[in-house]
Design a protein around this motif. Sequence first.
Motif, PDB file in Angstrom:
ATOM      1  N   LEU A 299     -68.719-103.544 -68.951  1.00 61.76           N
ATOM      2  CA  LEU A 299     -69.116-104.120 -70.239  1.00 61.76           C
ATOM      3  C   LEU A 299     -68.784-105.603 -70.321  1.00 61.76           C
ATOM      4  O   LEU A 299     -68.895-106.213 -71.374  1.00 61.76           O
ATOM      5  N   GLY A 300     -68.349-106.169 -69.183  1.00 57.66           N
ATOM      6  CA  GLY A 300     -68.065-107.592 -69.139  1.00 57.66           C
ATOM      7  C   GLY A 300     -66.612-107.957 -69.402  1.00 57.66           C
ATOM      8  O   GLY A 300     -66.271-109.133 -69.489  1.00 57.66           O
ATOM      9  N   TRP A 301     -65.753-106.982 -69.549  1.00 56.13           N
ATOM     10  CA  TRP A 301     -64.319-107.210 -69.779  1.00 56.13           C
ATOM     11  C   TRP A 301     -63.622-107.001 -68.445  1.00 56.13           C
ATOM     12  O   TRP A 301     -63.253-105.885 -68.092  1.00 56.13           O
ATOM     13  N   LYS A 302     -63.459-108.075 -67.692  1.00 55.64           N
ATOM     14  CA  LYS A 302     -63.031-108.007 -66.295  1.00 55.64           C
ATOM     15  C   LYS A 302     -61.529-107.884 -66.086  1.00 55.64           C
ATOM     16  O   LYS A 302     -61.080-107.574 -64.995  1.00 55.64           O
ATOM     17  N   MET A 303     -60.722-108.146 -67.130  1.00 53.06           N
ATOM     18  CA  MET A 303     -59.267-108.139 -66.948  1.00 53.06           C
ATOM     19  C   MET A 303     -58.587-107.095 -67.829  1.00 53.06           C
ATOM     20  O   MET A 303     -58.883-106.998 -69.016  1.00 53.06           O
ATOM     21  N   THR A 304     -57.682-106.360 -67.211  1.00 56.52           N
ATOM     22  CA  THR A 304     -56.758-105.500 -67.942  1.00 56.52           C
ATOM     23  C   THR A 304     -55.375-106.045 -67.643  1.00 56.52           C
ATOM     24  O   THR A 304     -55.003-106.236 -66.489  1.00 56.52           O
ATOM     25  N   VAL A 305     -54.623-106.320 -68.702  1.00 54.64           N
ATOM     26  CA  VAL A 305     -53.306-106.938 -68.554  1.00 54.64           C
ATOM     27  C   VAL A 305     -52.288-106.118 -69.346  1.00 54.64           C
ATOM     28  O   VAL A 305     -52.553-105.681 -70.461  1.00 54.64           O
ATOM     29  N   PHE A 306     -51.139-105.928 -68.726  1.00 56.71           N
ATOM     30  CA  PHE A 306     -50.020-105.282 -69.400  1.00 56.71           C
ATOM     31  C   PHE A 306     -48.992-106.356 -69.721  1.00 56.71           C
ATOM     32  O   PHE A 306     -48.736-107.242 -68.898  1.00 56.71           O
ATOM     33  N   LEU A 307     -48.420-106.289 -70.907  1.00 56.31           N
ATOM     34  CA  LEU A 307     -47.417-107.251 -71.325  1.00 56.31           C
ATOM     35  C   LEU A 307     -46.104-106.532 -71.603  1.00 56.31           C
ATOM     36  O   LEU A 307     -46.077-105.570 -72.377  1.00 56.31           O
ATOM     37  N   GLY A 308     -45.045-107.000 -70.969  1.00 54.90           N
ATOM     38  CA  GLY A 308     -43.706-106.546 -71.291  1.00 54.90           C
ATOM     39  C   GLY A 308     -43.115-107.553 -72.256  1.00 54.90           C
ATOM     40  O   GLY A 308     -42.961-108.730 -71.921  1.00 54.90           O
ATOM     41  N   ILE A 309     -42.832-107.126 -73.468  1.00 55.84           N
ATOM     42  CA  ILE A 309     -42.420-108.041 -74.535  1.00 55.84           C
ATOM     43  C   ILE A 309     -40.944-107.850 -74.869  1.00 55.84           C
ATOM     44  O   ILE A 309     -40.475-106.726 -75.053  1.00 55.84           O
ATOM     45  N   PHE A 310     -40.245-108.971 -74.944  1.00 52.45           N
ATOM     46  CA  PHE A 310     -38.852-109.006 -75.368  1.00 52.45           C
ATOM     47  C   PHE A 310     -38.826-109.521 -76.804  1.00 52.45           C
ATOM     48  O   PHE A 310     -39.469-110.516 -77.112  1.00 52.45           O
TER      49      PHE A 310
ATOM     50  N   VAL B  83     -47.396-103.426 -73.822  1.00 53.34           N
ATOM     51  CA  VAL B  83     -48.719-103.531 -74.433  1.00 53.34           C
ATOM     52  C   VAL B  83     -49.797-103.565 -73.345  1.00 53.34           C
ATOM     53  O   VAL B  83     -49.598-104.148 -72.285  1.00 53.34           O
ATOM     54  N   LYS B  84     -50.926-102.946 -73.649  1.00 50.94           N
ATOM     55  CA  LYS B  84     -52.098-103.025 -72.765  1.00 50.94           C
ATOM     56  C   LYS B  84     -53.193-103.771 -73.511  1.00 50.94           C
ATOM     57  O   LYS B  84     -53.493-103.453 -74.673  1.00 50.94           O
ATOM     58  N   ILE B  85     -53.785-104.767 -72.845  1.00 50.61           N
ATOM     59  CA  ILE B  85     -54.885-105.525 -73.445  1.00 50.61           C
ATOM     60  C   ILE B  85     -56.042-105.635 -72.458  1.00 50.61           C
ATOM     61  O   ILE B  85     -55.861-105.477 -71.248  1.00 50.61           O
ATOM     62  N   HIS B  86     -57.226-105.888 -72.998  1.00 51.01           N
ATOM     63  CA  HIS B  86     -58.406-106.169 -72.188  1.00 51.01           C
ATOM     64  C   HIS B  86     -58.901-107.567 -72.533  1.00 51.01           C
ATOM     65  O   HIS B  86     -58.869-107.976 -73.698  1.00 51.01           O
ATOM     66  N   ALA B  87     -59.360-108.296 -71.512  1.00 51.46           N
ATOM     67  CA  ALA B  87     -59.931-109.631 -71.713  1.00 51.46           C
ATOM     68  C   ALA B  87     -61.183-109.759 -70.861  1.00 51.46           C
ATOM     69  O   ALA B  87     -61.319-109.107 -69.822  1.00 51.46           O
ATOM     70  N   LYS B  88     -62.092-110.627 -71.301  1.00 54.99           N
ATOM     71  CA  LYS B  88     -63.346-110.809 -70.576  1.00 54.99           C
ATOM     72  C   LYS B  88     -63.136-111.505 -69.234  1.00 54.99           C
ATOM     73  O   LYS B  88     -63.783-111.168 -68.254  1.00 54.99           O
TER      74      LYS B  88
ATOM     75  N   ARG C 106     -56.218-116.333 -71.337  1.00 50.99           N
ATOM     76  CA  ARG C 106     -55.339-117.461 -71.649  1.00 50.99           C
ATOM     77  C   ARG C 106     -55.397-117.803 -73.134  1.00 50.99           C
ATOM     78  O   ARG C 106     -54.374-117.987 -73.787  1.00 50.99           O
ATOM     79  N   ARG C 107     -56.592-117.857 -73.691  1.00 55.34           N
ATOM     80  CA  ARG C 107     -56.757-118.156 -75.113  1.00 55.34           C
ATOM     81  C   ARG C 107     -56.102-117.069 -75.967  1.00 55.34           C
ATOM     82  O   ARG C 107     -55.363-117.351 -76.916  1.00 55.34           O
ATOM     83  N   LEU C 108     -56.357-115.829 -75.620  1.00 57.88           N
ATOM     84  CA  LEU C 108     -55.762-114.706 -76.337  1.00 57.88           C
ATOM     85  C   LEU C 108     -54.235-114.769 -76.269  1.00 57.88           C
ATOM     86  O   LEU C 108     -53.549-114.637 -77.283  1.00 57.88           O
ATOM     87  N   TYR C 109     -53.709-115.008 -75.092  1.00 60.65           N
ATOM     88  CA  TYR C 109     -52.258-115.066 -74.871  1.00 60.65           C
ATOM     89  C   TYR C 109     -51.623-116.213 -75.663  1.00 60.65           C
ATOM     90  O   TYR C 109     -50.642-116.019 -76.378  1.00 60.65           O
ATOM     91  N   GLN C 110     -52.226-117.388 -75.567  1.00 55.04           N
ATOM     92  CA  GLN C 110     -51.643-118.574 -76.202  1.00 55.04           C
ATOM     93  C   GLN C 110     -51.843-118.607 -77.706  1.00 55.04           C
ATOM     94  O   GLN C 110     -50.948-119.009 -78.443  1.00 55.04           O
ATOM     95  N   GLU C 111     -53.017-118.199 -78.174  1.00 53.50           N
ATOM     96  CA  GLU C 111     -53.353-118.364 -79.578  1.00 53.50           C
ATOM     97  C   GLU C 111     -53.095-117.134 -80.454  1.00 53.50           C
ATOM     98  O   GLU C 111     -52.964-117.266 -81.670  1.00 53.50           O
ATOM     99  N   SER C 112     -53.028-115.952 -79.837  1.00 52.40           N
ATOM    100  CA  SER C 112     -52.880-114.741 -80.647  1.00 52.40           C
ATOM    101  C   SER C 112     -51.571-113.996 -80.409  1.00 52.40           C
ATOM    102  O   SER C 112     -51.098-113.299 -81.306  1.00 52.40           O
TER     103      SER C 112
ATOM    104  N   ILE D 113     -51.146-108.254 -64.358  1.00 52.12           N
ATOM    105  CA  ILE D 113     -52.592-108.078 -64.295  1.00 52.12           C
ATOM    106  C   ILE D 113     -52.895-106.850 -63.442  1.00 52.12           C
ATOM    107  O   ILE D 113     -52.415-106.721 -62.325  1.00 52.12           O
ATOM    108  N   SER D 114     -53.687-105.951 -63.995  1.00 53.33           N
ATOM    109  CA  SER D 114     -54.100-104.755 -63.273  1.00 53.33           C
ATOM    110  C   SER D 114     -55.236-105.115 -62.324  1.00 53.33           C
ATOM    111  O   SER D 114     -56.229-105.718 -62.740  1.00 53.33           O
TER     112      SER D 114
END
Length: 154
Positions: free
Chosen positions: A63-74, A108-113, A119-125, A139-140
Amino acid sequence: MRDKLDAVDHTILTILSEDAQMNYTDVAKRAGVSPGTVHMRTRKMKNMGVIKGATLSLDYSKLGWKMTVFLGIFLKQASLYKDVIDALSEVEEVVKIHHSTGKYDIFVKIHAKDSLHYRRLYQESILVIEGIRDIESFISLEESMNRHIHFGEK
């Protein structure tokens, strides 16, 4: 029996976990029970909160979402957990949030295009969420398996 699950319930769950859109008649044939039994048992499991709904399993890359990223948050403070969870829940690309033990407070699990979107999602949201002290990203490269537990007899 009303509030407990038995082997028939487990079989129905296993069949529906393979294909949540399967009609009750087909589930009944595979489970060796009547369609009415499947309907009644499924309704019981919904009322108990065992079945929370049905979802689609999507291949995001197609569907055009090429990245799956997991974030470990402190967190800065454990007391900020709910506020951070609420803020993360507002980010559309966040698809799973786990309160975890061990190294991270939240996983957290996120998807990005693509990497620019990430980068925009990470920095701005995400980085701007009050209460986050630090984040580690993973990055998966490929999802090799995605399944439910098999509840029926083998």
